[in-house]
Each structure stands twice: as C-alpha cells, then as structure tokens.
Design a protein around this motif. Structure first.
Motif, mmCIF file in Angstrom:
data_model
loop_
_atom_site.group_PDB
_atom_site.id
_atom_site.type_symbol
_atom_site.label_atom_id
_atom_site.label_comp_id
_atom_site.label_asym_id
_atom_site.label_seq_id
_atom_site.Cartn_x
_atom_site.Cartn_y
_atom_site.Cartn_z
ATOM 1 N N ARG A 14 -33.978 -26.857 7.370
ATOM 2 C CA ARG A 14 -32.795 -26.832 8.223
ATOM 3 C C ARG A 14 -32.380 -28.231 8.662
ATOM 4 N NH1 ARG A 14 -33.522 -21.654 12.256
ATOM 5 N NH2 ARG A 14 -35.686 -21.585 11.543
ATOM 6 N N SER A 67 -31.147 -28.019 14.674
ATOM 7 C CA SER A 67 -30.419 -28.654 13.573
ATOM 8 C C SER A 67 -28.909 -28.637 13.767
ATOM 9 C CB SER A 67 -30.783 -27.990 12.237
ATOM 10 O OG SER A 67 -30.425 -26.618 12.223
ATOM 11 N N ASP A 103 -27.192 -20.389 12.826
ATOM 12 C CA ASP A 103 -28.625 -20.174 13.024
ATOM 13 C C ASP A 103 -28.923 -18.842 13.695
ATOM 14 O OD1 ASP A 103 -30.272 -21.985 11.823
ATOM 15 O OD2 ASP A 103 -30.774 -23.095 13.624
ATOM 16 N N THR A 107 -29.230 -17.698 9.605
ATOM 17 C CA THR A 107 -30.489 -18.282 9.166
ATOM 18 C C THR A 107 -31.697 -17.512 9.693
ATOM 19 O OG1 THR A 107 -29.380 -20.435 9.223
ATOM 20 C CG2 THR A 107 -31.747 -20.452 8.916
#
Length: 212
Positions: A14, A67, A103, A107
């Motif tokens: 990431r 990130s 995210d 993710t």
C-alpha cells in the motif's frame, strides 16, 4: 535546507500509493525499502513504527502511517497541486469520499483474502478468504458506475483519489483477484499504469535502497 521526507515501505505494498504520489507531485523523498513482512524480517523497524506496518513517512516531527493520508499530504504539503481538490472546489466531497473509500471499503477485503488464501493457508480459513474476494468484487460497483462516463474519478483530472483507488486495482491483478474486476475498471487501470509518474514509482521501488 530542510531534510527530505523519508518513506519506509515494501515494494508493491500500500506504500506504493505514497511513492506514486511523490513522483506525481514532484516531491523529493528519501525512499527506504523493507522486506515483507517487516515486523518479522526487519524487527529493528519496530523502533521506528511500533505497528510494524508500511508505509511510514517521517518529515521532522511529522510521522504518518496511512497510505492514503500520506498521498494527500505529499500532494498538498507545499501548497495545493492539481493532484488534490480543495474545499470549495467542484468535486471536493467526491475527492474526500473516494480517497477514504479506497482503503476502508476496497482494500480491506483484499487484505483479508490475501491473509487467508495466500499467506496463512495452514490456518484452514481459505473459504473465509474466498468469501472476502466476493466481497471485494461487489464493492467495486461504486467505482464501476463512477467511471462509466469519465476518465478519472474527480474534477475531470487525475488526483490522489485515482492513486488510492487505482492501487487497489493494481493489487487485485497481482494477487489473483482480477476475475471479478469489471472491464471498464481494467481499462481505467491501464490508463493509470501508462502515466509517467506510475512507471517512475514502480521502477524506483524496484531499485530502492534497503532501509535497514
């Protein structure tokens, strides 16, 4: 002269979002590469980041471990660039939403799938991991619909939101999750990969110096 921001990451993790954002924004970073997973293979890294996760950005008193937040920070720390959308600008809300969506919604199921299907097969939880693969594919509908009639996610230009969401699509292909990715998102991914900033970041991580 101020010191360069230092970015600790693992190749293709990431943290690539941060490496990519730095290249796109023209921010000179000191890139330090760690073996994966660093908490086991580079235990001394825990002295810098007790979480043992990547990425980690250090700049003076600044210490960041998320990130998407790092990508936004690099795009705005010296003043807003075209990579970010400011309050009051059209698509500001969409920019915030898709940057966090990357995210929190996309993710996350990928990481659970990777843990149980790729990294910890011995735990006998592959069925659970496969269920998270289906969850990931279903959660792509928001991106799919958003990109049906536009090249990029926000304000008709490439932004950090594209970096954050686009990375999840790059990761999907590399970990065996491409089966359920819609065709328009695959085309979007190829547009992002064609960018000079993406290619520079990809090559830089491959050649980056060891952190420890």
């Amino acid at each position: 002269m101020a010191e360069r921001p230092t970015l600790y990451t693992c190749a293709r993790s990431r943290g690539f979002r941060a490496t990519w954002a730095a290249e796109e924004a023209g921010v000179d970073i000191d890139l330090r590469m760690l073996p994966f997973p660093p908490r086991f293979l580079a235990p001394e890294y825990l002295e810098l980041n007790p979480l043992g996760t990547v990425p980690l950005l250090i700049e003076g008193d600044v210490r960041m471990t998320e990130s998407c937040a790092i990508a936004h920070y690099l795009a705005t720390k010296d003043g807003y660039t075209d990579l970010a959308i400011a309050a009051g600008e059209a698509d500001y809300a969409a920019y915030c939403d898709f940057t966090y969506h990357a995210d929190a919604t996309i993710t996350f199921p990928q990481t659970v799938y990777m843990r149980f299907v790729l990294f910890e097969k011995d735990k006998g939880l592959q069925e659970a991991g496969e269920a998270y693969a289906k969850w990931f594919w279903k959660r792509l509908v928001k991106l799919e619909q958003r990109l049906e009639s536009r090249e990029f996610l926000c304000a008709d230009r490439f932004t950090v939101a594209d970096i954050c969401c686009g990375y999840a699509l790059v990761l999907a292909e590399s970990v065996g999750l491409d089966e359920g990715v819609p065709e328009n998102l695959k085309a979007y991914r190829e547009r992002l990969r064609a960018r000079d900033g993406f290619r520079r970041a990809w090559e830089r991580e491959a050649a980056g110096p060891a952190a420890i």
